[in-house]
Design a protein around this motif. Sequence first.
Motif, PDB file in Angstrom:
ATOM      1  N   GLU A  19     -16.603 -60.536  31.510  1.00  0.00           N
ATOM      2  CA  GLU A  19     -17.331 -59.922  32.627  1.00  0.00           C
ATOM      3  C   GLU A  19     -18.626 -59.287  32.116  1.00  0.00           C
ATOM      4  O   GLU A  19     -19.690 -59.433  32.729  1.00  0.00           O
ATOM      5  N   THR A  25      -8.439 -76.757  36.980  1.00  0.00           N
ATOM      6  CA  THR A  25      -7.764 -76.116  35.854  1.00  0.00           C
ATOM      7  C   THR A  25      -7.932 -77.025  34.636  1.00  0.00           C
ATOM      8  O   THR A  25      -8.397 -78.160  34.751  1.00  0.00           O
ATOM      9  N   ASP A  53     -12.167 -58.119  45.766  1.00  0.00           N
ATOM     10  CA  ASP A  53     -12.792 -59.379  46.117  1.00  0.00           C
ATOM     11  C   ASP A  53     -11.700 -60.429  46.329  1.00  0.00           C
ATOM     12  O   ASP A  53     -10.536 -60.179  46.082  1.00  0.00           O
ATOM     13  N   VAL A  54     -12.105 -61.589  46.784  1.00  0.00           N
ATOM     14  CA  VAL A  54     -11.160 -62.689  46.837  1.00  0.00           C
ATOM     15  C   VAL A  54     -10.943 -63.165  45.399  1.00  0.00           C
ATOM     16  O   VAL A  54     -11.904 -63.408  44.680  1.00  0.00           O
ATOM     17  N   ALA A  55      -9.707 -63.264  44.980  1.00  0.00           N
ATOM     18  CA  ALA A  55      -9.421 -63.791  43.647  1.00  0.00           C
ATOM     19  C   ALA A  55      -8.740 -65.137  43.808  1.00  0.00           C
ATOM     20  O   ALA A  55      -7.789 -65.258  44.571  1.00  0.00           O
ATOM     21  N   TYR A  56      -9.253 -66.126  43.144  1.00  0.00           N
ATOM     22  CA  TYR A  56      -8.638 -67.443  43.237  1.00  0.00           C
ATOM     23  C   TYR A  56      -7.736 -67.665  42.046  1.00  0.00           C
ATOM     24  O   TYR A  56      -8.082 -67.349  40.917  1.00  0.00           O
ATOM     25  N   ARG A  57      -6.568 -68.185  42.334  1.00  0.00           N
ATOM     26  CA  ARG A  57      -5.581 -68.470  41.296  1.00  0.00           C
ATOM     27  C   ARG A  57      -5.085 -69.893  41.478  1.00  0.00           C
ATOM     28  O   ARG A  57      -5.066 -70.407  42.591  1.00  0.00           O
ATOM     29  N   TYR A  58      -4.638 -70.475  40.396  1.00  0.00           N
ATOM     30  CA  TYR A  58      -4.232 -71.877  40.427  1.00  0.00           C
ATOM     31  C   TYR A  58      -2.891 -72.032  39.778  1.00  0.00           C
ATOM     32  O   TYR A  58      -2.616 -71.426  38.752  1.00  0.00           O
ATOM     33  N   ALA A  66     -12.617 -65.856  37.536  1.00  0.00           N
ATOM     34  CA  ALA A  66     -11.822 -66.082  38.750  1.00  0.00           C
ATOM     35  C   ALA A  66     -12.523 -65.528  39.981  1.00  0.00           C
ATOM     36  O   ALA A  66     -12.199 -65.882  41.102  1.00  0.00           O
ATOM     37  N   LYS A  67     -13.497 -64.643  39.765  1.00  0.00           N
ATOM     38  CA  LYS A  67     -14.204 -64.023  40.884  1.00  0.00           C
ATOM     39  C   LYS A  67     -15.534 -64.714  41.146  1.00  0.00           C
ATOM     40  O   LYS A  67     -16.314 -64.282  41.993  1.00  0.00           O
ATOM     41  N   THR A  91      -4.129 -60.871  38.749  1.00  0.00           N
ATOM     42  CA  THR A  91      -5.101 -61.333  39.729  1.00  0.00           C
ATOM     43  C   THR A  91      -6.270 -60.383  39.859  1.00  0.00           C
ATOM     44  O   THR A  91      -7.320 -60.768  40.327  1.00  0.00           O
ATOM     45  N   ASP A  92      -6.069 -59.136  39.501  1.00  0.00           N
ATOM     46  CA  ASP A  92      -7.157 -58.182  39.679  1.00  0.00           C
ATOM     47  C   ASP A  92      -8.043 -58.189  38.446  1.00  0.00           C
ATOM     48  O   ASP A  92      -7.852 -57.430  37.507  1.00  0.00           O
ATOM     49  N   GLY A  93      -9.042 -59.082  38.458  1.00  0.00           N
ATOM     50  CA  GLY A  93      -9.785 -59.396  37.240  1.00  0.00           C
ATOM     51  C   GLY A  93     -10.995 -58.531  36.958  1.00  0.00           C
ATOM     52  O   GLY A  93     -11.427 -58.422  35.823  1.00  0.00           O
ATOM     53  N   LEU A  94     -11.580 -57.934  37.973  1.00  0.00           N
ATOM     54  CA  LEU A  94     -12.803 -57.180  37.738  1.00  0.00           C
ATOM     55  C   LEU A  94     -12.471 -55.768  37.265  1.00  0.00           C
ATOM     56  O   LEU A  94     -11.466 -55.189  37.653  1.00  0.00           O
ATOM     57  N   THR A 151      -7.141 -54.925  44.809  1.00  0.00           N
ATOM     58  CA  THR A 151      -7.933 -56.138  44.877  1.00  0.00           C
ATOM     59  C   THR A 151      -9.125 -55.865  45.788  1.00  0.00           C
ATOM     60  O   THR A 151      -8.948 -55.408  46.913  1.00  0.00           O
ATOM     61  N   ILE A 192      -3.967 -73.818  45.288  1.00  0.00           N
ATOM     62  CA  ILE A 192      -5.087 -72.895  45.122  1.00  0.00           C
ATOM     63  C   ILE A 192      -4.772 -71.681  45.977  1.00  0.00           C
ATOM     64  O   ILE A 192      -4.588 -71.797  47.186  1.00  0.00           O
ATOM     65  N   ARG A 249     -12.653 -71.258  37.316  1.00  0.00           N
ATOM     66  CA  ARG A 249     -12.086 -69.946  37.613  1.00  0.00           C
ATOM     67  C   ARG A 249     -10.794 -69.695  36.845  1.00  0.00           C
ATOM     68  O   ARG A 249     -10.412 -68.557  36.636  1.00  0.00           O
ATOM     69  N   LYS A 288     -10.317 -64.147  33.665  1.00  0.00           N
ATOM     70  CA  LYS A 288     -10.154 -63.366  34.892  1.00  0.00           C
ATOM     71  C   LYS A 288     -11.471 -62.983  35.576  1.00  0.00           C
ATOM     72  O   LYS A 288     -11.513 -62.860  36.799  1.00  0.00           O
ATOM     73  N   ALA A 289     -12.539 -62.787  34.805  1.00  0.00           N
ATOM     74  CA  ALA A 289     -13.819 -62.487  35.465  1.00  0.00           C
ATOM     75  C   ALA A 289     -14.365 -63.741  36.140  1.00  0.00           C
ATOM     76  O   ALA A 289     -14.943 -63.693  37.224  1.00  0.00           O
TER      77      ALA A 289
END
Lengths: 301, 427
Positions: free
Chosen positions: A293, A190, B82-87, A144-145, B68-71, B80, B96, A137, A141-142
């Motif tokens: 995406e 990562t 969906d749930v967005a996962y970041r690390y 990540a979803k 974080t807003d990837g879509l 936002t 996470i 992820r 960025k795509a």
Amino acid sequence: MNSYRVTHLKQLESEAIYILRETAAQFEKPGLLFSGGKDSIVMAHLARKAFWPARLPFPLLHVDTGHNFPETIEFRDRYVKEINADLTVALVQDSIDQGKAIEEKGIHASRNKLQTVTLLDAIEDCGFDACLGGGRRDEEKARAKERFFSHRDDFGQWDPKNQRPELWNIFNGRKHHGEHFRIFPLSNWTEMDVWQYLKLEDIELPNLYFAHDREVVRRSGTLLAVSDVVQPQADETTETLQVRFRTIGDMTCTGAVESDADTIDKVIQEVATARQTERGTRSDDKRSETAMEDRKREGYF
Amino acid sequence: MTEETDTQGYLDMDLLRFTTAGSVDDGKSTLIGRLLYDSKNLFEDQLEAVEESSRQRGDENVNLALLTDGLKAEREQGITIDVAYRYFATPKRKFIIADTPGHIQYTRNMVTGASTANLAIILVDARHGVIEQTCRHAFIADLLRIRHVVVAVNKMDLVDHSEEAFDKIVSQFKEFASRLDNIVDMTFIPISALNGDNVVDPSENMPWYEGTTLLYHLETVYIGSDQNHVEARFPVQWVIRPHSEKYHDFRGYGGRVAGGVFKPGDAITVQPSGFTSKIKSIESMDGPLEEAYAPLSTTITLEDEIDISRGDMIVKANNPPHKGQEIEAMICWFSDSKNLVGRSKFILRHTTKEVKAVVQEVRYKININTLHKVEDDLEFKLNDIGRIKLRTSGPLFYDSYKKNRVTGSFILIDEQSNETVAAGMIL
Ligand SMILES: Nc1nc2c(ncn2[C@@H]2O[C@H](COP(=O)(O)OP(=O)(O)O)[C@@H](O)[C@H]2O)c(=O)[nH]1
Ligand SMILES: [Mg+2]
């Protein structure tokens, strides 16, 4: 008194092994996408751990664009033999010859997009109902979803707005006939985690990942290795630099970075201080803001 | 030499999973962007891409939310979905983040993000104080049994960094939270996500605040006791039978420890058969292990050859789970195409086991804004939370969700569409 501490790498390992075992249990015929790159090597290593001392309960599948580094292919074949796994190679060239995929033209041509055609055909030919991929992820960025268990309709397409929620560690792999799943055990890793794990487990890698001298040409800000498929144009000059690769994809679109990191410790140091994401060296992601995406919706890895 | 010790350090880090909850525009995405940026976990090309997008959208400042807003749809709508996962990581911990949308229509995403989290950051806009949404977010964190909550009072810059404004919010929240019982640790931090005050670096604008910065808290909060190391539970995932010459008689049970500690020599019982045996060894590719505990994935072999398959559970003889076909649970309903009513039938997935389930009784729904019980409308629609009673086609071996998040949770799957339609927490 034991504190039962579990380090982040052990947690990630346990999670991935859990996903690999769920995949074997929930699907009739899974396959593991193996490119010879570091993520798929880590995944194959985890799969060995998940089922040890038994052999892997699924074959490996490599979608070979024909534009791979020879070092990658050599490593792939040696590794597969060493771990006593089954490997199927699906050739993008075959899809082109059959007229199913059309080669891009020009110096920025890449077979990256064409892989989707070959991949979807191979999934059908092999009868796979699930494909394990090394996608993470943090890569893009795509991605990540993306879910661990990612549903694909019977055209292999991803519908990012209509994904199954994933709670706790309960995974729903139920599907209708003709549908399949892409499964990403390394979702929560990562680039740094991957390198740390490679070190911790002392896993061998293709030498492309370590600094070496190579003849390269600078094209649109990317250092491409000179090869059969990347030749300098009239206005370009080549130079020999000490470089390494952070990701290994096609020779046509994977950029090298200048580096003197010739050991894994030095690579980890370099990753720790890197100011660019690893996919920053991939021109395939730079085509548009939503390139990944868009490709993923169509069925890309 | 120093290089060597440095890289060794990376091999010895903890993992903390957290969610962020807050209303739209409270600054969640900005806060995450700030955490990544100030802790140097942001890459130049990511930042350039965000700068470029911000410019195109006509945003005044660099919009860290775009990280974080990837879509596509999220970027277009600026929210936002969906749930967005970041690390990100510091030398102490890897983090996470599950960034979830705050609006009531995305309750299911919040529940999803919360299900794996150790900690929740609840954002409150300093100008608005504790509002209905704040209570909802705290309720969800509590329902999903998140033990650690950080109330981050954001946009302190817009209330003149006032201590009074902060204190008022602290007492408002405490009053509400006294009704919640799973949260064992509450921390309040005044921040400005936009300017970075008290996020990674201490604020110069709020000398009255004596607590730690948000990042320091995330790095040091003690989460060691979140796992259950008492009741030993091992749901069998996969039976390993190599059939090779070298391991001819090897029969191992692969799974992930869901609770307690297993050691060679331990007396165990297998559910549902009730057969007893002893642990012979705990195996791994790197050699036998002395013990296995949650949440490790491992392989167990037993002294006796007994018939065990996926869906069975190995437990310690002296400490069995509940066994039953009638389950009382809190659920959150996820489907927007179907509703849950009495007599609805599903597939229920619990640990590695799948059974059929029918709703015997809908007890009540909860108005998640007021936390009042609703007993006159008992049809569960998208995002509804409430209590039901289920009967299953075969026995489940379970603990209450309060005791064990793994053996106390389940999902419901719609038989026709195969969609995951509900998350359940056993009472
Ligand atoms: N003044 C001020 N504005 C902030 C702060 N944090 C966020 N914002 C602004 O609030 C708006 C919403 O932020 P965003 O991160 O998208 O909120 P989200 O909907 O919770 O993800 C944006 O315009 C931010 O710039 C803060 O600490 N102070
Ligand atoms: Mg947001």
